[in-house]
Design a protein around this motif. Structure first.
Motif, PDB file in Angstrom:
ATOM      1  N   CYS A  15      40.686 -19.602  18.252  1.00  0.00           N
ATOM      2  CA  CYS A  15      40.650 -18.135  18.268  1.00  0.00           C
ATOM      3  C   CYS A  15      40.414 -17.573  19.671  1.00  0.00           C
ATOM      4  O   CYS A  15      39.785 -16.519  19.824  1.00  0.00           O
ATOM      5  N   TRP A 183      37.580 -16.832  12.252  1.00  0.00           N
ATOM      6  CA  TRP A 183      38.294 -17.550  11.196  1.00  0.00           C
ATOM      7  C   TRP A 183      38.257 -16.774   9.890  1.00  0.00           C
ATOM      8  O   TRP A 183      39.254 -16.668   9.184  1.00  0.00           O
ATOM      9  N   CYS A 184      37.084 -16.241   9.580  1.00  0.00           N
ATOM     10  CA  CYS A 184      36.941 -15.467   8.327  1.00  0.00           C
ATOM     11  C   CYS A 184      37.863 -14.254   8.317  1.00  0.00           C
ATOM     12  O   CYS A 184      38.466 -13.934   7.290  1.00  0.00           O
ATOM     13  N   THR A 185      37.983 -13.585   9.459  1.00  0.00           N
ATOM     14  CA  THR A 185      38.813 -12.375   9.508  1.00  0.00           C
ATOM     15  C   THR A 185      40.297 -12.690   9.430  1.00  0.00           C
ATOM     16  O   THR A 185      41.106 -11.812   9.150  1.00  0.00           O
ATOM     17  N   ARG A 186      40.679 -13.947   9.697  1.00  0.00           N
ATOM     18  CA  ARG A 186      42.091 -14.331   9.640  1.00  0.00           C
ATOM     19  C   ARG A 186      42.535 -14.747   8.234  1.00  0.00           C
ATOM     20  O   ARG A 186      43.723 -14.954   8.003  1.00  0.00           O
ATOM     21  N   THR A 187      41.605 -14.904   7.336  1.00  0.00           N
ATOM     22  CA  THR A 187      41.927 -15.326   5.974  1.00  0.00           C
ATOM     23  C   THR A 187      42.230 -14.111   5.100  1.00  0.00           C
ATOM     24  O   THR A 187      42.114 -12.958   5.543  1.00  0.00           O
ATOM     25  N   LYS A 188      42.590 -14.383   3.829  1.00  0.00           N
ATOM     26  CA  LYS A 188      42.784 -13.297   2.866  1.00  0.00           C
ATOM     27  C   LYS A 188      41.496 -12.508   2.675  1.00  0.00           C
ATOM     28  O   LYS A 188      41.524 -11.299   2.445  1.00  0.00           O
ATOM     29  N   MET A 189      40.371 -13.213   2.776  1.00  0.00           N
ATOM     30  CA  MET A 189      39.085 -12.532   2.678  1.00  0.00           C
ATOM     31  C   MET A 189      38.930 -11.531   3.816  1.00  0.00           C
ATOM     32  O   MET A 189      38.397 -10.425   3.631  1.00  0.00           O
ATOM     33  N   TYR A 213      33.115  -8.732  -1.888  1.00  0.00           N
ATOM     34  CA  TYR A 213      33.484  -9.029  -0.509  1.00  0.00           C
ATOM     35  C   TYR A 213      32.463  -8.494   0.483  1.00  0.00           C
ATOM     36  O   TYR A 213      32.185  -9.136   1.507  1.00  0.00           O
TER      37      TYR A 213
END
Length: 339
Positions: A15, A183-189, A213
């Motif tokens: 990232c 990483w979290c912001t790049r997921t569907k979440m 969420y």
């Protein structure tokens, strides 16, 4: 950027952009270069890296689900006290104590989030702040456990008297926290976080459960704060309830917002010059206590008026303009040569 290039693949996995990697390399070698190798400047660098890490974790909540956790410093302090008590009273290894502090902070964050995140806007922020005040009150009054205002002595992580190992540890923690959040912001979440932060009702009608969420985001942010609190305890080697004061949260908030709300990297980038400037003010104007809080407010006002996106917006615009100018010169030169 060629995504098939192995270097670019690695940068994408971590990232980081090339500019970000260069900045990180500079931070890595900075304490080896005079005058930054002096102990007092090393302490400033550690403070900057610590605030940078907190700002990233804080922005993960404030910038993506639009919840300002005014009790953030208290959550961080809880992690610090947990690690300190486990190490001093029960003899637990400090490294494990830091992880335990993060886990307890995550649990409390989950409980606070379950209560507060059903509310919106300022109501959720205020309720989180009240929980923080309650934690600070407990740390002050439970003298038998925390020694209250007298301060609790804590063993340090390294036997060395140098601050250099602590700087590299804190820098590594900052990078790890950034990567986790990114990483979290790049997921569907992460898409769900952004949708909730922009328009919660629209997100709800799209099938997103806002409470779930928001709770996941809030809990992870608190876990990271608790982990950093453990580092704080074993670096400064003494804990007092002042670590939980709202002014500490305001300092992190100011760095995150001046850096660029919702950018993650902006707060980390701006923390180093910002903290150095504030330390210079504190050391030079000791007869004006609290001046740094006034400067925080003034800087926040200026940022909100001229660059609502903070340093991240300023950097992006400047980089884009510079890139366009260079491309223009190159194209004009190519056309001129063709003629």
């Amino acid at each position: 950027m060629d995504q098939n290039n192995p270097v670019n693949k690695l940068l994408n996995l971590l990232c980081f952009t090339p500019a970000g990697l260069i900045a990180l390399a500079v931070l890595f070698v900075l304490p080896l270069i005079p005058p930054f190798n002096q102990e007092y400047l090393l302490r400033w660098l550690i403070s900057a890296a610590f605030i940078a890490a907190l700002a990233v974790a804080f922005d993960f909540t404030a910038g993506f689900i639009s919840i300002v956790n005014f009790g953030y410093a208290a959550i961080m302090g809880l992690g610090g006290y947990t690690s300190a008590i486990l190490a001093e009273r029960l003899g637990l290894n400090p490294w494990l104590g830091m992880l335990a502090g993060g886990l307890l902070a995550a649990f409390l964050g989950f409980v606070i989030g379950a209560i507060t995140l059903r509310l919106r806007g300022i109501f959720a922020a205020c309720l989180a702040w009240f929980f923080g005040l309650a934690l600070m009150g407990l740390a002050t009054k439970m003298v038998w456990l925390t020694r209250g205002p007298l301060g609790m002595r804590v063993d340090r992580l390294f036997e060395s008297s140098s601050n250099l190992p602590y700087y590299y540890l804190c820098l590594a923690m900052m990078v790890i926290i950034y990567i986790i959040c990114k990483w979290c912001t790049r997921t569907k979440m992460g898409l769900a976080f952004k949708a909730i932060g922009q328009n919660m009702e629209a997100a709800r009608t799209s099938g997103i459960n806002p409470i779930f969420y928001r709770l996941v985001n809030f809990t992870l942010s608190c876990a990271l704060a608790g982990w950093l609190g453990g580092f704080y305890a074993h670096y400064y080697a003494i804990l007092t309830p002042d670590i939980m004061h709202t002014s500490k949260t305001v300092e992190v908030l100011a760095v995150a917002y001046i850096g660029g709300r919702g950018s993650l990297w902006g707060g980390a980038a701006i923390a180093f010059p910002f903290i150095f400037a504030m330390e210079l003010v504190r050391s030079s104007l000791t007869n004006l206590p609290g001046l740094n809080l006034l400067l925080y407010g003034l800087l926040l006002i200026l940022v909100m008026i001229y660059y609502p996106g903070g340093f991240a917006e300023f950097f992006d615009k400047t980089f884009r303009k510079t890139k366009n100018r260079i491309m223009g010169y190159v194209l004009n030169g190519a056309h001129g040569g063709a003629k």
